[in-house]
Design an enzyme around this catalytic site. Structure first.
Site, PDB file in Angstrom:
ATOM      1  N   HIS A 142       0.799  -1.160  -0.046  1.00 20.87           N
ATOM      2  CA  HIS A 142       0.033   0.057   0.207  1.00 20.87           C
ATOM      3  C   HIS A 142       0.939   1.199   0.015  1.00 20.87           C
ATOM      4  CE1 HIS A 142       1.312  -0.343   4.237  1.00 20.87           C
ATOM      5  NE2 HIS A 142       1.021   1.299   4.121  1.00 20.87           N
ATOM      6  N   HIS A 183       4.966   6.812  -1.063  1.00 18.05           N
ATOM      7  CA  HIS A 183       5.922   5.526  -1.213  1.00 18.05           C
ATOM      8  C   HIS A 183       5.137   4.329  -0.933  1.00 18.05           C
ATOM      9  CE1 HIS A 183       6.037   6.192   3.070  1.00 18.05           C
ATOM     10  NE2 HIS A 183       6.171   4.833   3.051  1.00 18.05           N
TER      11      HIS A 183
HETATM   12  O1  ACK Z   1       4.879   1.806   5.146  1.00 22.65           O
HETATM   13  P1  ACK Z   1       3.938   2.746   5.633  1.00 22.65           P
HETATM   14  O2  ACK Z   1       3.779   4.012   4.732  1.00 22.65           O
HETATM   15  O3  ACK Z   1       4.464   3.509   7.245  1.00 22.65           O
HETATM   16  O4  ACK Z   1       2.705   2.258   6.186  1.00 22.65           O
HETATM   17  C1  ACK Z   1       2.712   2.050   7.391  1.00 22.65           C
HETATM   18  C2  ACK Z   1       1.375   2.264   8.010  1.00 22.65           C
HETATM   19  O5  ACK Z   1       0.973   3.638   8.539  1.00 22.65           O
HETATM   20  C3  ACK Z   1       0.953   1.301   9.118  1.00 22.65           C
HETATM   21  O6  ACK Z   1       1.746   1.456  10.024  1.00 22.65           O
HETATM   22  C4  ACK Z   1       2.664   4.161   8.254  1.00 22.65           C
HETATM   23  N1  ACK Z   1       2.959   4.849   9.486  1.00 22.65           N
HETATM   24  C5  ACK Z   1       3.263   4.570  10.542  1.00 22.65           C
HETATM   25  N2  ACK Z   1       3.637   5.814  11.744  1.00 22.65           N
HETATM   26  C6  ACK Z   1       3.485   6.905  10.604  1.00 22.65           C
HETATM   27  C7  ACK Z   1       3.607   8.149  10.818  1.00 22.65           C
HETATM   28  N3  ACK Z   1       4.121   8.629  12.265  1.00 22.65           N
HETATM   29  N4  ACK Z   1       3.643   8.846   9.888  1.00 22.65           N
HETATM   30  C8  ACK Z   1       3.140   8.731   8.623  1.00 22.65           C
HETATM   31  N5  ACK Z   1       2.993   7.352   8.409  1.00 22.65           N
HETATM   32  C9  ACK Z   1       3.227   6.413   9.308  1.00 22.65           C
HETATM   33  C10 ACK Z   1       3.657   2.783   8.007  1.00 22.65           C
END
Ligand code: ACK
Length: 218
Positions: free
Chosen positions: A70, A149
């Site tokens: 995703h 990303h």
């Molecule tokens: O790989 P990602 O984009 O990085 O997808 C996961 C998703 O949310 C579930 O954990 C993203 N994620 C986690 N914490 C944050 C944050 N503080 N800011 C933005 N994205 C986050 C994580």
């Protein structure tokens, strides 16, 4: 109250359809398989091992978390994240929830912490992009959507949130005028090294991936 907080998801994002998922996984595996055999990579191996090891198997080094691929739009943390409630109330988010999009994956990147794909967002997709997603970047002037990303894998004890941070870091270097060291033209695209274990493969042909805008509670 707690009930209200429960009604917000962990995050919103575009979820790749299964055919696209396989294509992206195969491409990234191909890339990792090739990268760790290159002399240029071996020269900088200590970025990854910290020790004087002679080899690293990048496919083993990065653990892929789950099978869903995703691109996060808004991390809501069940409503606890800043701006989560505002995001859910955005009429565009409501309108486009559940609809299909085509994501364009324009580059792959590898650091000692994460491996990911850069997503180049269209104007319509940017309507779903939160205003503050790039604020973590110290050079505050990266365009909106820069952080977009897909996390493809993380090193041991690294959380997926790191992937976006790593991407922003590479883009900030580029914006400062660092062009990196062009290593070679690979079949997939051109490979550039940005120091400290940061590798960027700009894809010759962006990968077009159908994806659904939705959310995860899990
Ligand atoms: O790989 P990602 O984009 O990085 O997808 C996961 C998703 O949310 C579930 O954990 C993203 N994620 C986690 N914490 C944050 C944050 N503080 N800011 C933005 N994205 C986050 C994580």
């Amino acid at each position: 109250g707690p009930l209200e907080e429960m009604s917000l998801p962990l995050f919103f994002g575009w979820f790749l359809l299964s055919s696209a998922r396989d294509k992206v996984r195969c491409t990234s595996m191909d890339f990792l398989k090739t990268l760790d055999t290159l002399d240029a990579f071996k020269k900088h191996l200590s970025d990854f091992t910290g020790k004087a090891e002679k080899e690293v198997d990048l496919e083993q080094y990065f653990q892929s978390k789950g099978t869903l691929l995703h691109c996060t739009t808004k991390f809501c943390n069940y409503g606890k994240a800043e701006g989560a409630k505002e995001y859910v109330q955005n009429p565009t988010v409501k309108d486009l929830y559940g609809s299909a999009f085509e994501l364009s994956l324009s580059a792959l990147f590898v650091t000692p912490r994460t491996v990911g794909a850069r997503v180049s967002l269209t104007e319509e997709q940017l309507l779903l992009w939160p205003a503050d997603a790039e604020k973590e970047s110290e050079s505050a002037s990266l365009p909106r959507g820069s952080r977009a990303h897909i996390t493809l894998g993380c090193a041991e004890n690294v959380e997926p949130v790191q992937t976006g941070v790593d991407l922003l870091e590479i883009l900030a270097l580029q914006q400062e005028g660092q062009r990196g060291e062009l290593i070679e033209e690979m079949e997939l695209g051109s490979l550039t090294y940005y120091g400290e274990g940061r590798w960027l493969l700009t894809l010759r042909e962006p990968i077009c991936s159908p994806a659904c805008f939705s959310s995860v509670y899990g």
